[in-house]
Design an enzyme around this catalytic site. Structure first.
Site, PDB file in Angstrom:
ATOM      1  N   GLU A   1      29.706  37.777  47.149  1.00 28.79           N
ATOM      2  CA  GLU A   1      31.128  38.084  46.990  1.00 28.79           C
ATOM      3  C   GLU A   1      31.893  37.913  48.313  1.00 28.79           C
ATOM      4  OE1 GLU A   1      32.832  38.613  44.366  1.00 28.79           O
ATOM      5  OE2 GLU A   1      34.584  39.801  44.889  1.00 28.79           O
TER       6      GLU A   1
ATOM      7  N   THR B   1      44.647  29.407  36.297  1.00 28.67           N
ATOM      8  CA  THR B   1      43.654  29.963  37.228  1.00 28.67           C
ATOM      9  C   THR B   1      42.493  30.631  36.491  1.00 28.67           C
ATOM     10  OG1 THR B   1      43.416  31.169  39.313  1.00 28.67           O
ATOM     11  CG2 THR B   1      44.708  32.243  37.568  1.00 28.67           C
TER      12      THR B   1
END
Ligand SMILES: *[C@@H]1O[C@H](CO)[C@@H](O)[C@H](O)[C@H]1NC(C)=O
Ligand SMILES: *[C@@H]1O[C@H](CO)[C@@H](O)[C@H](O)[C@H]1NC(C)=O
Ligand SMILES: *[C@@H]1O[C@H](CO)[C@@H](O)[C@H](O)[C@H]1NC(C)=O
Ligand SMILES: *[C@@H]1O[C@H](CO)[C@@H](O)[C@H](O)[C@H]1NC(C)=O
Ligand SMILES: *[C@@H]1O[C@H](CO)[C@@H](O)[C@H](O)[C@H]1NC(C)=O
Ligand SMILES: *[C@@H]1O[C@H](CO)[C@@H](O)[C@H](O)[C@H]1NC(C)=O
Ligand SMILES: *[C@@H]1O[C@H](CO)[C@@H](O)[C@H](O)[C@H]1NC(C)=O
Length: 525
Positions: A373, A509
């Site tokens: 992440e 997106t």
């Protein structure tokens, strides 16, 4: 797909201008080679996840695959079903398409569980519905079992937007991202973020163009004006590169920190995508994208001390850089590539491929073969004793030596951005290397995240097995990871990204393909 959470740290000393290698020109006339074995394996994974969702969570937002239960984390309107819609369509899985089409008729957008995020609702629900409508009215016309219901998709999207539009009812027109329903009202927040303001314009403009009612696009475009002409100066520390927070009362920026990371990311993404959507109306957006990309190349490109072959983009606070990035930011390669294709700028494509290659390393170097992440590195052009350029923690020194980054946060929450960039890299070059990268990533995700009735986020990509499951399957697993993983191996189709200016769709997106504007359907604004 972006998420909040700024990773910026206040730092002093920095100045970095990385050299950009000169390369040859991009080639057109590209040959694509579909691979049915791989495409079918991704379809199988979609079916597995869908069956688990239907069995344990249908009509709810997200499957909890380990406990075989669900969570209504997106207002309880069935986020996974709506996010899976356009993926089922491009996979031409009409059994699932018909199931979702029937479900969409039943969603009640007047009631919401919990508070409503304008941004999340726009990209997942509005985007998912408008994309399904575009696909079923366009290339997949007549393929559903119920053509009457197709019209309801647009009606539902419009009804949802009618409930959301109170968000824009602020002194400046910059929306409040936080809403409550029944009746719709804003939470009266003081600021809104760059990405949450700047990632509405595609969906709201598309809704206007499809309904002929200009008000939706006008609202989103008015808010976007404050981002296209940022004030005061502290909000634009490098030309085109902006701060993260905007005062809702005044439309003025309140900070100058940012980058291509969560909280900012899809604002930049949509600048070039709006130009692709309609070059006649969105020329200014293209200009601002170009300025931002030129500054990113000049000021933000950074090479790790241990792997000078890799290129990442730094983040900034005012003009001070930090050498930290995120899985979320790995869409940057794909977006540079799309911009390079759109604007005939081979240099943007080459740099986009470099960024994509570095994000590929964040996958291949870890124990799971999946990227973390958040990761960090030490910049090779900044003094090693500078306070903004620390080295790795001792426990990761060896790892940093070979990998060129170290792991700050090892979560993997089923994000798509790295595979998304592989997809654009493949569509721009036709180089099968990128298909192999996407396949390898997919195999490793399948190996690590597949559990119980579906796929789950994991806690630590740095340890074999992923360090445990969080028992949560994000809806964007359906919308994004499965779609890009499939499309890179799939046959040619109207919705595939093209390298030769013949695009008919642009992906929002959340990876929902929207049809490009045609003159006749442009709402007058
Ligand atoms: C298709 O993918 C499979 C599985 O990775 C691979 O074994 C096969 O060689 C690929 N076929 C082609 C034509 O690339
Ligand atoms: C279409 O398929 C769905 C799912 O199988 C079903 O619920 C619906 O009744 C069908 N509609 C029509 C008009 O056949
Ligand atoms: C926000 O302020 C408006 C106007 O003062 C008010 O009507 C609304 O109820 C407030 N919202 C909340 C959630 O308190
Ligand atoms: C936003 O602007 C208003 C009006 O100038 C001001 O009162 C308020 O303090 C500002 N809020 C923030 C968070 O900057
Ligand atoms: C950023 O710049 C502004 C204006 O120049 C200044 O007020 C602010 O303190 C700076 N922030 C940091 C963290 O240096
Ligand atoms: C970094 O090292 C250089 C040379 O050794 C020294 O001149 C400089 O003051 C040091 N900077 C910091 C921030 O310690
Ligand atoms: C995914 O995992 C399942 C279960 O282990 C396996 O049957 C399937 O072949 C895997 N798919 C791929 C693409 O690796």
């Amino acid at each position: 797909m972006y998420k909040f959470g700024t990773i910026l740290v206040a730092l002093r000393f920095a100045s970095l201008v990385a050299a950009v290698p000169q390369r040859g020109h991009a080639r057109y006339g590209i040959q694509y080679q579909a691979n049915a074995t791989r495409a079918n394996a991704v379809k199988d994974a979609f079916q597995t996840a869908w069956d688990g969702y239907v069995q344990y969570a249908f009509g709810h937002d997200s499957l909890r695959p380990v406990s075989n239960s669900y969570e209504d984390d997106r207002n309880g309107w069935g986020a996974s079903a709506v996010d899976a819609f356009s993926t089922a369509l491009v996979m031409e899985n009409f059994e699932v398409v018909n199931q979702i089409l029937a479900y969409v008729q039943t969603i009640n957008f007047d009631n919401a569980i919990g508070d409503v995020s304008l941004f999340e609702t726009t990209i997942r629900y509005l985007g998912g519905l408008l994309s399904a409508y575009d696909l079923l009215q366009g290339p997949l016309n007549g393929k559903s079992n119920d053509t009457v219901s197709v019209q309801t998709i647009l009606k539902q999207a419009q009804h949802l937007a009618d409930n959301l539009k109170v968000a824009f009812d602020t002194p400046s027109g910059v929306p409040d991202n936080d809403l409550y329903f029944s009746p719709p009202r804003i939470a009266n927040s003081t600021t809104n973020g760059l990405a949450t303001i700047g990632t509405l314009v595609m969906e709201w403009t598309r809704l206007s163009d499809l309904t002929g009612d200009p008000k939706y696009g006008q609202l989103a475009q008015k808010a976007e004006e404050y981002l296209l002409n940022p004030k005061p100066a502290l909000g634009e520390p490098f030309p085109g590169l902006l701060g993260m927070d905007v005062n809702i009362t005044t439309g003025l920026f309140v900070d100058g920190s940012g980058g291509w990371v969560g909280g900012a990311d899809s604002f930049y993404e949509y600048l070039i995508k709006m130009y692709l959507y309609d070059p006649q109306r969105f020329g200014e957006y293209k200009q601002r994208w170009t300025v931002a990309v030129e500054s990113s190349i000049k000021y933000l490109t950074s090479h790790p001390t241990t792997r000078p072959d890799l290129t990442f983009l730094a983040i900034y606070d005012n003009r001070t850089l930090s050498f930290v990035s995120q899985h979320l930011a790995c869409f940057d390669g794909g977006n540079f590539i799309l911009g390079g294709l759109t604007l005939n700028q081979p240099r943007y494509i080459e740099i986009g491929l470099d960024l994509t290659t570095a994000c590929h390393e964040t996958y291949t170097q870890t124990a799971t073969g999946i990227g973390p992440e958040i990761f960090q590195w030490q910049d090779s052009n900044t003094a090693l004793n500078a306070t903004n350029n620390p080295g790795p923690p001792a426990a990761q020194a060896e790892f940093y030596k070979k990998a060129g980054f170290w792991i700050v946060d090892g979560d993997y929450v089923l994000r798509p951005e790295v595979i998304e960039s592989f997809y654009y890299a493949y569509r721009a070059t036709g180089d099968s290397k990128y298909q192999d990268w996407a396949w390898e990533a997919f195999v490793r995700i399948n190996e690590t995240c597949r559990v119980g009735s579906g796929f789950s986020s994991v806690k630590d990509v740095g340890v074999a097995g992923g360090g445990g499951w969080t028992d949560f399957q994000e809806s964007f697993w359906f919308a994004e990871v499965l779609k890009y993983s499939y499309l890179i191996h799939a046959e040619e189709a109207e919705w595939q990204v093209k390298a030769d200016h013949s695009n008919e769709f642009v992906f929002n997106t959340e990876a929902h393909p929207m049809r490009l504007a045609k003159g006749s359907e442009r709402a007058r604004m």
